[in-house]
Design a protein around this motif. Structure first.
Motif, short mmCIF file in Angstrom:
data_model
loop_
_atom_site.label_atom_id
_atom_site.label_comp_id
_atom_site.label_asym_id
_atom_site.label_seq_id
_atom_site.Cartn_x
_atom_site.Cartn_y
_atom_site.Cartn_z
N ALA A 4 0.82 -1.22 0.00
CA ALA A 4 0.00 0.00 0.00
C ALA A 4 0.85 1.26 0.00
O ALA A 4 0.36 2.34 -0.33
CB ALA A 4 -0.94 0.00 1.20
N ASP A 5 2.13 1.14 0.40
CA ASP A 5 3.02 2.30 0.44
C ASP A 5 3.63 2.62 -0.91
O ASP A 5 4.35 3.61 -1.06
CB ASP A 5 4.14 2.07 1.46
CG ASP A 5 5.06 0.90 1.07
OD1 ASP A 5 4.54 -0.10 0.52
OD2 ASP A 5 6.27 0.98 1.33
N ALA A 6 3.36 1.80 -1.92
CA ALA A 6 3.98 1.99 -3.23
C ALA A 6 3.54 3.30 -3.88
O ALA A 6 2.42 3.76 -3.69
CB ALA A 6 3.65 0.83 -4.16
N ASP A 15 8.09 8.23 3.86
CA ASP A 15 8.71 9.38 3.21
C ASP A 15 7.73 10.52 3.00
O ASP A 15 7.99 11.44 2.22
CB ASP A 15 9.36 8.97 1.88
CG ASP A 15 8.38 8.30 0.92
OD1 ASP A 15 7.33 7.83 1.39
OD2 ASP A 15 8.67 8.26 -0.29
N GLY A 16 6.58 10.48 3.69
CA GLY A 16 5.72 11.65 3.78
C GLY A 16 4.63 11.78 2.75
O GLY A 16 3.95 12.81 2.71
N SER A 73 -14.31 13.44 -2.44
CA SER A 73 -14.99 14.29 -1.45
C SER A 73 -14.05 15.18 -0.66
O SER A 73 -14.47 16.19 -0.10
CB SER A 73 -15.80 13.42 -0.49
OG SER A 73 -14.95 12.51 0.20
N GLN A 74 -12.77 14.83 -0.57
CA GLN A 74 -11.79 15.64 0.18
C GLN A 74 -10.67 16.12 -0.73
O GLN A 74 -9.54 16.30 -0.28
CB GLN A 74 -11.19 14.83 1.34
CG GLN A 74 -12.16 14.48 2.42
CD GLN A 74 -11.50 13.85 3.64
OE1 GLN A 74 -12.13 13.71 4.69
NE2 GLN A 74 -10.23 13.46 3.55
N ALA A 75 -10.97 16.32 -1.99
CA ALA A 75 -9.93 16.66 -2.96
C ALA A 75 -9.17 17.92 -2.56
O ALA A 75 -7.96 18.01 -2.78
CB ALA A 75 -10.54 16.84 -4.34
N ALA A 76 -9.87 18.87 -1.97
CA ALA A 76 -9.23 20.15 -1.61
C ALA A 76 -8.45 20.06 -0.31
O ALA A 76 -7.53 20.86 -0.08
CB ALA A 76 -10.27 21.25 -1.51
N ILE A 77 -8.81 19.11 0.55
CA ILE A 77 -8.17 19.01 1.87
C ILE A 77 -7.86 17.54 2.20
O ILE A 77 -8.41 16.98 3.15
CB ILE A 77 -9.04 19.64 2.97
CG1 ILE A 77 -10.50 19.14 2.84
CG2 ILE A 77 -8.96 21.14 2.94
CD1 ILE A 77 -11.36 19.50 4.03
N PRO A 78 -7.00 16.90 1.42
CA PRO A 78 -6.71 15.49 1.69
C PRO A 78 -6.00 15.33 3.03
O PRO A 78 -5.31 16.24 3.50
CB PRO A 78 -5.79 15.11 0.53
CG PRO A 78 -5.15 16.39 0.11
CD PRO A 78 -6.21 17.44 0.30
N ASP A 79 -6.18 14.15 3.62
CA ASP A 79 -5.51 13.86 4.88
C ASP A 79 -5.02 12.42 4.87
O ASP A 79 -5.18 11.71 3.88
CB ASP A 79 -6.43 14.12 6.08
CG ASP A 79 -7.73 13.32 6.02
OD1 ASP A 79 -7.71 12.18 5.50
OD2 ASP A 79 -8.76 13.82 6.50
N ASN A 80 -4.43 12.00 5.96
CA ASN A 80 -3.89 10.65 6.05
C ASN A 80 -4.84 9.69 6.77
O ASN A 80 -4.42 8.64 7.26
CB ASN A 80 -2.53 10.68 6.74
CG ASN A 80 -1.45 11.27 5.84
OD1 ASN A 80 -1.20 10.74 4.77
ND2 ASN A 80 -0.86 12.37 6.27
#
Length: 557
Positions: free
Chosen positions: A345-347, A373-374, A437-444
């Motif tokens: 999933a980190d790829a 790596d962020g 739905s969160q295109a403008a404010i993506p999060d983790n």
């Protein structure tokens, strides 16, 4: 996701130190890396020698050149290994890693490592721990709600499909026709018998099967997880269960050994990805992840989740680079000590899927980003809490896991690509992400949020948009609630069954009639059946109006 996740690998030194790394006489599997591809009879100018016409066409459409990394391993190097004393077996080779998976004992491995053509060797499996894998969590069935005809049409799979715009996508004519999806998992028992999956066989849309754990092509065995995941895409029984890509073509690949956890399963993932590439697959759906290995294989740390360390992550990145859309579950560690996503999933350049409930809220178990790596992960999210799936007997139940969110979204992404065939795989990800739905404010937590077919499609077709408010009733007989409890069963009648008297029969799975009812002529779209109590199990409801006869299956709880 599988309950444990593959991680790390033990690098063996060459020569004598390789011999001391394991007890002599014990046959294990090793990934043997070659120094080069010198003397290969293959050429990038003649890719048809090692890639199917469909694989070449996929690259051509996306402007991806065939490169030396795509060339098969030099056959002479493989022959050198097979000629060694000790009988080493070359199980399969890797074009992208320029390597071979070799089965042999440690004494023979030392001979392999001493060959001039060999750069290094890595042991991928140790002593297996014979533990039964965890079963998918069965959550309580969601209560039946009032209903558009589309709800009855999709059966228990309605909520997860509706949440990301699948009914609109299907109404617009995009159900995955012409798209090829490879599913990597633990096993697919019952797939050849489940009625909702029989269209795969009747319409010749099961293109291939491969077992990378045991060898050969037998896949209707081992763990149920693959059957569960496949059903969310491929099932096609209106009124009972319809998946997100019910008309796509599928390749089923066993890569996961659910009785132990070692890096050899990542090598299986790599082999399956190269197979999928060579046969021309468009989309890979993988509900697998690796962080923790059985001793003595060392496990990964979060620092390793950088997309460049794990075998499966490196393989997933390569699969993306050759033009496949790789969709992988984020992991189920959100409320556990690990907390973060797993490999692969980190790829980079893949679509990593987190899980939400039917209201779009983050599922507590769904793993969090970022990568080490962020980078933001997951990429997108879909319904994985109380998601509807089928078990090997064809019974629908609700399960929890990013495992189920992944294929639901993979099926939608495949049909979205069908609707927009000039896009590259990376553009498909970009459009779905950019309209989520969160295109403008993506999060983790949810990544860019929940995608929606209607929004994504209309962003590309502003002059000819789909009507996202339209509700198009199904043209075939459907019913709800399904599964049924103790109340009435509501028939949703297509136009062909309205305005005339109806004869209704309910049959059990042996074909015995267990209930009959006569319904007067009506123009109503919905009518209620009063069936009385039924034993738990599956039933067929048959409705006749003169020479017109339709039937739909339902489940009695």
């Amino acid at each position: 996701m599988t309950p444990r996740f593959l991680t790390g690998f033990l690098v063996l030194a060459l020569g004598a130190s390789a011999t001391s790394a394991a007890a002599q006489g014990t046959v294990r599997r090793h990934l043997v890396y070659f120094r080069d591809k010198a003397g290969t009879p293959f050429s990038v100018t003649q890719p048809q020698a090692f890639l199917s016409a469909r694989a070449i066409a996929r690259r051509t459409r996306q402007g991806i050149a065939v490169l030396p990394r795509d060339l098969p391993v030099t056959p002479a190097y493989v022959a050198q290994i097979r000629a060694l004393a000790g009988g080493p077996k070359v199980l399969y080779t890797s074009r992208w890693f320029n390597a071979a998976l070799v089965s042999c004992d440690s004494t023979t491995l030392a001979r392999v490592a001493a060959l001039p053509s060999v750069r290094s060797a890595t042991t991928l499996n140790r002593t297996a721990r014979a533990a039964q894998p965890d079963a998918p969590v069965k959550a309580p069935a969601a209560p039946a709600a009032r209903t558009l005809a589309s709800r009855a049409y999709y059966g228990s799979a309605y909520a997860q499909n509706q949440q990301i715009g699948v009914p609109l996508m299907h109404d617009a004519g995009y159900r995955g026709e012409g798209m090829q999806i490879a599913v990597f998992d633990t096993g697919f028992p019952g797939v050849n018998r489940i009625s909702a999956l029989q269209p795969l066989f009747l319409e010749q849309r099961l293109a291939s099967t491969r077992n990378f754990v045991d060898g050969g092509t037998s896949v209707y065995q081992r763990g149920n997880h693959g059957t569960n995941c496949l059903s969310t895409m491929a099932a096609n029984e209106p009124g009972f269960f319809v998946g997100s890509a019910p008309k796509a073509t599928y390749h089923l690949c066993i890569t996961e050994d659910d009785f132990s956890e070692h890096p050899v399963e990542e090598a299986n993932w790599l082999a399956a990805a190269e197979y999928a590439d060579s046969t021309g697959v468009d989309v890979i759906s993988s509900s697998l992840g690796y962080t923790d290995f059985d001793a003595p294989s060392p496990s990964y740390t979060y620092a390793d989740m950088n997309g460049r360390t794990a075998i499966s992550s490196r393989a997933a990145t390569m699969a993306a680079r050759v033009g496949m859309l790789v969709v992988n579950a984020a992991g189920n560690e959100g409320n556990r000590t690990w907390h973060y996503i797993s490999a692969p999933a980190d790829a980079d350049s893949i679509l990593t899927v987190g899980a939400v409930d039917s209201l779009g809220n983050h599922a507590a178990f769904s793993s969090y980003g970022p990568t080490a790596d962020g980078r933001i992960k997951p990429t997108l999210s879909a319904m994985g809490q109380a998601a509807a799936v089928l078990d090997p007997s064809g019974v629908a139940f609700r399960g929890n896991g990013t495992s189920f969110a992944c294929p639901v979204l993979a099926g939608m992404a495949a049909a979205f690509w069908q609707a927009n065939p000039t896009l590259t795989a990376q553009q498909v990800i970009a459009v779905l992400r950019g309209t989520a739905s969160q295109a403008a404010i993506p999060d983790n937590t949810l990544g860019y949020g929940l995608p929606n077919f209607g929004r994504a499609y209309n962003s590309l077709h502003p002059n000819n948009p789909l009507d996202t408010t339209a509700a198009n009733p199904a043209e075939s007989l459907t019913l709800y609630p399904n599964p049924r409890g103790t109340g009435a069963l509501i028939l949703v009648l297509p136009p062909a069954l309205r305005g005339t008297a109806l004869a209704v029969r309910v049959l059990d799975m042996r074909g015995a009639v267990v209930a009959r009812q006569q319904l007067p002529a009506t123009q109503a779209a919905e009518v209620a059946l009063k069936l009385g109590p039924l034993a738990k199990g599956q039933y067929l409801c048959e409705v006749s109006a003169g020479a017109t006869r339709q039937a739909v299956r339902f489940q009695q709880q």
